[in-house]
Design an enzyme around this catalytic site. Structure first.
Site, PDB file in Angstrom:
ATOM      1  N   ASP A 102       0.799  -1.229   0.000  1.00 38.08           N
ATOM      2  CA  ASP A 102       0.000   0.000   0.000  1.00 38.08           C
ATOM      3  C   ASP A 102       0.826   1.270   0.000  1.00 38.08           C
ATOM      4  O   ASP A 102       0.559   2.191   0.778  1.00 38.08           O
ATOM      5  CB  ASP A 102      -0.933   0.014   1.229  1.00 38.08           C
ATOM      6  CG  ASP A 102      -2.319  -0.454   0.834  1.00 38.08           C
ATOM      7  OD1 ASP A 102      -2.655  -0.327  -0.352  1.00 38.08           O
ATOM      8  OD2 ASP A 102      -3.047  -0.950   1.718  1.00 38.08           O
ATOM      9  N   LYS A 109      12.784   1.391 -12.135  1.00 40.97           N
ATOM     10  CA  LYS A 109      14.091   0.920 -11.659  1.00 40.97           C
ATOM     11  C   LYS A 109      15.163   1.432 -12.599  1.00 40.97           C
ATOM     12  O   LYS A 109      14.917   1.618 -13.792  1.00 40.97           O
ATOM     13  CB  LYS A 109      14.126  -0.613 -11.666  1.00 40.97           C
ATOM     14  CG  LYS A 109      15.230  -1.187 -10.824  1.00 40.97           C
ATOM     15  CD  LYS A 109      14.818  -1.187  -9.374  1.00 40.97           C
ATOM     16  CE  LYS A 109      15.802  -1.859  -8.482  1.00 40.97           C
ATOM     17  NZ  LYS A 109      15.180  -2.241  -7.212  1.00 40.97           N
TER      18      LYS A 109
HETATM   19  N1  GLU Z   1      15.901  -0.416  -4.118  1.00 38.86           N
HETATM   20  C1  GLU Z   1      14.904  -0.698  -3.165  1.00 38.86           C
HETATM   21  C2  GLU Z   1      13.954  -1.775  -3.679  1.00 38.86           C
HETATM   22  O1  GLU Z   1      14.288  -2.528  -4.550  1.00 38.86           O
HETATM   23  C3  GLU Z   1      14.191   0.553  -2.676  1.00 38.86           C
HETATM   24  C4  GLU Z   1      13.400   1.299  -3.683  1.00 38.86           C
HETATM   25  C5  GLU Z   1      12.895   2.654  -3.200  1.00 38.86           C
HETATM   26  O2  GLU Z   1      13.029   2.957  -2.043  1.00 38.86           O
HETATM   27  O3  GLU Z   1      12.382   3.373  -4.053  1.00 38.86           O
HETATM   28  O4  GLU Z   1      12.879  -1.957  -3.198  1.00 38.86           O
END
Ligand code: GLU
Length: 473
Positions: A102, A109
């Site tokens: 949520d 990414k």
């Molecule tokens: N890199 C982390 C993940 O894979 C954090 C992503 C974020 O905080 O936006 O969930």
């Protein structure tokens, strides 16, 4: 000796197949499933940066999987094996992850092909600032549309450089701090973000052990105390998860697997000491508090109660899944179990707490950080003293009514107002608890759902599909 993964599905295909399985259990209207799975857009950039007097070309990507909610969210990783396929798979996982816990974001990414250990801090700063400029100028980094965070190979330092690059380009944007999360606390970061993903893994396991039926289903019993845990990868996520489980839940970290091999101790390893050794020596070899094994991959197969892969994707594959000897896998990494391995493990009755839920602690606290940045005020700043004063009055009332003094420990607890760290931790705990409760309930509600991953994906797809139906697609 362990085998190499047999050539199987790509990471992207693996995630898509898992989602297809979930879609197969649902009644979605024609075309919605395909719409959900499609990666909305991908940016590829190649740019030169002068390294030791010569230009060197770097290549990176930022994929937006779904922008049904804005901003889209997800980390940026620095690693040599990054490619478009991986970034797209990870962006898709971010969409599902945010929906499961949520967090009102879409999924994105990023990745840059680089071995960060080969560059000086000055060089990394130049590379990171240039990458950020590329993303910003192409609409892939801003507080409203796309908000990166740390991932493998990046951390608060890189996020600090990125947010400063954004600020220099848009000094009039009052919300510039919200362009990135996972920043250093002195630069708009929220307290508790650095440990958040590992802390979230701990909270996921704690919630799991609050459900005796589920614990029994995994062939386990009791609490986390004394459980033998193998952890692969002692980076930011693995270290915090292992450290908290050891020091706060009295679990035994019996095996730690790193790049150069593994270290075991049936009595439990001192996680902090292993981490210090790792930082100084670059590996676990030579650590005195345990036995060293050169073949780290083979140690993944050693008997344990809980296996926590906290490093790379596809480490449990069709080549080793039959030999994995654990009851429960908590996926702290993204995509550590391939689609093929998932089926084998399910057949063998190994329960898996899936990545899209298990490692969501990072993005949950990123959400808190983003909200804090837009609110321009630290959590707890307004109410801390108010709660302290009220706690003091409660102590006085109790003492007056009972005629007995309240113990010093109780006084401390009652008369303490929550600070930002407390509030972030409590918000993370609540999000992780609620999400696992929903996953368990969904698995009970739909008999065709045979594992937690499917239950989590069904929940995510229901939410995303609802949003598509409401606003059109
Ligand atoms: N890199 C982390 C993940 O894979 C954090 C992503 C974020 O905080 O936006 O969930």
């Amino acid at each position: 000796m362990s085998e190499q993964p047999q050539a199987g599905l790509s990471f992207r295909q693996s995630v898509d197949h898992m989602v297809d399985q979930a879609i197969g259990l649902m009644q979605l209207e024609d075309g919605l499933g395909e719409t959900l799975k499609a990666c909305n857009s991908v940016l590829q950039v190649s740019f030169p940066v002068e390294i030791d007097g010569k230009p060197q070309i770097f290549t990176g990507w930022r994929a937006v999987h779904s922008d049904h909610r804005l901003p889209t969210k997800g980390g940026i990783r620095y690693a040599l094996q990054v490619d478009q396929n991986e970034v797209e798979a990870l962006a898709a996982l971010m969409t599902y992850k945010c929906a499961i816990v949520d967090v009102p974001f879409g999924g994105s990414k990023g990745g840059l092909v680089i071995d960060p250990r080969k560059y000086t801090s000055k060089q990394l700063e130049a590379i990171t600032r240039r990458f950020a400029r590329e993303l910003i100028s192409k609409g892939y980094l801003s507080p409203a549309k796309n908000v990166p965070a740390p991932d493998m190979g990046t951390g608060p330092r890189e996020m600090g450089w990125m947010v400063d690059t954004y600020r220099q380009l848009f000094p009039d944007d009052i919300n510039y701090m919200g362009a990135i999360t996972g920043k250093p606390v002195e630069h708009g970061g929220v307290r508790g973000r650095n440990e958040a993903t590992g802390r979230g893994v701990q909270f996921a396991l704690r919630e799991f052990f609050r459900h005796p039926e589920e614990v029994a289903r995994a062939g386990l019993e009791g609490t986390l105390k004394g459980k033998r845990i193998t952890i692969q990868g002692l980076g930011n996520v693995g270290f915090h998860a292992a450290h908290f489980l050891q020091t706060e839940d009295q679990s035994l970290i019996t095996c730690i697997i790193e790049r150069d091999g593994a270290i075991t101790n049936p009595e439990g390893l001192d996680v902090e000491a292993v981490r210090r050794h790792l930082e100084l020596q670059g590996g676990v070899k030579g650590f005195h508090g345990g036995q060293y094994h050169g073949d780290g991959d083979a140690m993944l197969e050693q008997d344990c109660d809980i296996l926590i892969p906290a490093a790379l994707e596809a480490v449990i594959h069709q080549g080793n899944a039959r030999r994995i000897s654990t009851r429960l896998i908590a996926e702290a990494a993204n995509g550590p179990v391939t689609f093929e391995a998932d089926a084998i493990l399910q057949e063998r009755g190994v329960e898996i707490i899936p990545d899209a839920y298990c490692n969501a602690g990072g993005v949950i606290v990123s959400y808190f950080e983003w909200v804090r940045n837009l609110a321009h005020v630290r959590f707890g700043r307004m109410e801390k003293r108010f709660h302290e004063a009220r706690g003091q009055r409660i102590i006085e009332a109790i003492e007056e009514a009972t005629g007995k003094p309240v113990s010093e420990g109780m006084q401390k607890d009652l008369a303490r107002g929550a600070d930002e760290f407390d509030l972030v931790r409590s918000g993370l705990d609540d999000s992780m608890r609620q999400a696992l409760q929903a996953i368990i309930a969904k698995r009970k509600e739909m008999p065709d759902i045979r594992n937690y991953r499917m239950a989590a994906f069904v929940i995510a797809i229901e939410k995303i599909a609802r949003s598509y139906r409401d606003i059109g697609y």
